[in-house]
Design a protein around this motif. Structure first.
Motif, PDB file in Angstrom:
ATOM      1  N   SER A  83       0.852  -1.184   0.000  1.00  0.00           N
ATOM      2  CA  SER A  83       0.000   0.000   0.000  1.00  0.00           C
ATOM      3  C   SER A  83       0.884   1.229   0.000  1.00  0.00           C
ATOM      4  O   SER A  83       2.020   1.192   0.482  1.00  0.00           O
ATOM      5  CB  SER A  83      -0.958   0.021   1.200  1.00  0.00           C
ATOM      6  N   HIS A  84       0.373   2.322  -0.557  1.00  0.00           N
ATOM      7  CA  HIS A  84       1.152   3.553  -0.563  1.00  0.00           C
ATOM      8  C   HIS A  84       0.229   4.755  -0.615  1.00  0.00           C
ATOM      9  O   HIS A  84      -0.907   4.674  -1.096  1.00  0.00           O
ATOM     10  CB  HIS A  84       2.119   3.589  -1.751  1.00  0.00           C
ATOM     11  N   GLU A  85       0.731   5.868  -0.105  1.00  0.00           N
ATOM     12  CA  GLU A  85       0.046   7.152  -0.160  1.00  0.00           C
ATOM     13  C   GLU A  85       1.065   8.184  -0.609  1.00  0.00           C
ATOM     14  O   GLU A  85       2.096   8.370   0.046  1.00  0.00           O
ATOM     15  CB  GLU A  85      -0.521   7.522   1.209  1.00  0.00           C
TER      16      GLU A  85
END
Length: 237
Positions: A83-85
């Motif tokens: 996951s990444h933001e």
């Protein structure tokens, strides 16, 4: 966990290296806040590619290499960005999931325009026959961990109930389960690196058993001193 296990790693290509003062173990989730320009570039490039980064442990006992880069230990854990933001100023919040152990075969020289380190890696410790040969030892340790987390000294740990749920989940293969137990319950960096660097599944299982036994005895000894009776929780001894 099963989804992460099915991810394939192309060891024929160089893998991005992220040196840190910590040890990532297989199956472990690792949240990271990425703010340095070189590692922002690394994450940006990997999001356009395989999304895989090898976490290397910095070795303070050795001098920097010929390019002035901090020395790192030879065994790494390859992780998958799950996951990444992307933040408005270019920083990232990412979560890596540890996939497998690997050795650094060759670290590549710096390239123009590329700010982060890369290396060619060789995986180890994942062979099916190796796990099969260690299966009996692994199953015995699983039973021991179940008992220790249920009624033994390890039951006093705050994470005991959560880990026990994993131990009793028959859908989780024992080799995977023991990796989970290892990264969850072992906190000393040297112990974690020894677990990472040991290529033999049988030896790794016995090592984990010894570390958990020591932890169990430490908790037992602490409880025998009845810390609840100490003034303000401090022993006079």
């Amino acid at each position: 966990m099963d989804g992460a296990q099915s991810v394939r790693i192309n060891f024929g290509r160089p893998v991005a290296i992220f040196p840190l003062d910590l040890v990532l173990l297989p199956q472990q989730p690792l949240p990271l806040h990425i703010f340095e320009p070189r590692y922002r570039q690394m994450v940006d490039n990997e999001l356009d590619g395989a999304g895989q980064i090898a976490i290397a442990t910095v070795d303070p006992g050795r001098p920097p290499d010929s390019h002035g880069r901090p020395a790192i230990r030879p065994v790494v854990c390859v992780g998958q960005i799950v996951s990444h933001e992307r933040l408005s100023d270019g920083r990232f919040n990412v979560v890596l999931h540890g996939l497998c152990r690997a050795r650094i075969v060759e670290e590549l020289a710096p390239e123009d325009g590329l700010l982060y380190r890369r290396a060619r890696l060789d995986p180890f410790g994942e062979e099916g026959s190796e796990a099969f040969n260690a299966a009996e030892t692994m199953e015995r340790l699983r039973v021991w961990v179940d008992d220790a987390l249920d009624q033994g000294p390890l039951a006093n740990m705050r994470i005991a109930e959560q880990v026990l749920e994993y131990v009793r989940n028959s859908a989780i293969p024992t080799p995977v389960l023991l990796d989970v137990v290892g990264f969850t319950m072992l906190t000393a960096p040297e112990s974690r690196y020894r677990m990472l660097a040991e290529p033999d599944a049988e030896a790794r299982t016995r090592m984990l058993g010894r570390e958990l036994s020591r932890l169990s005895e430490t908790i037992r000894a602490a409880k025998d001193q009845h810390p609840e009776a100490w003034p303000k929780g401090v022993s006079w001894n």
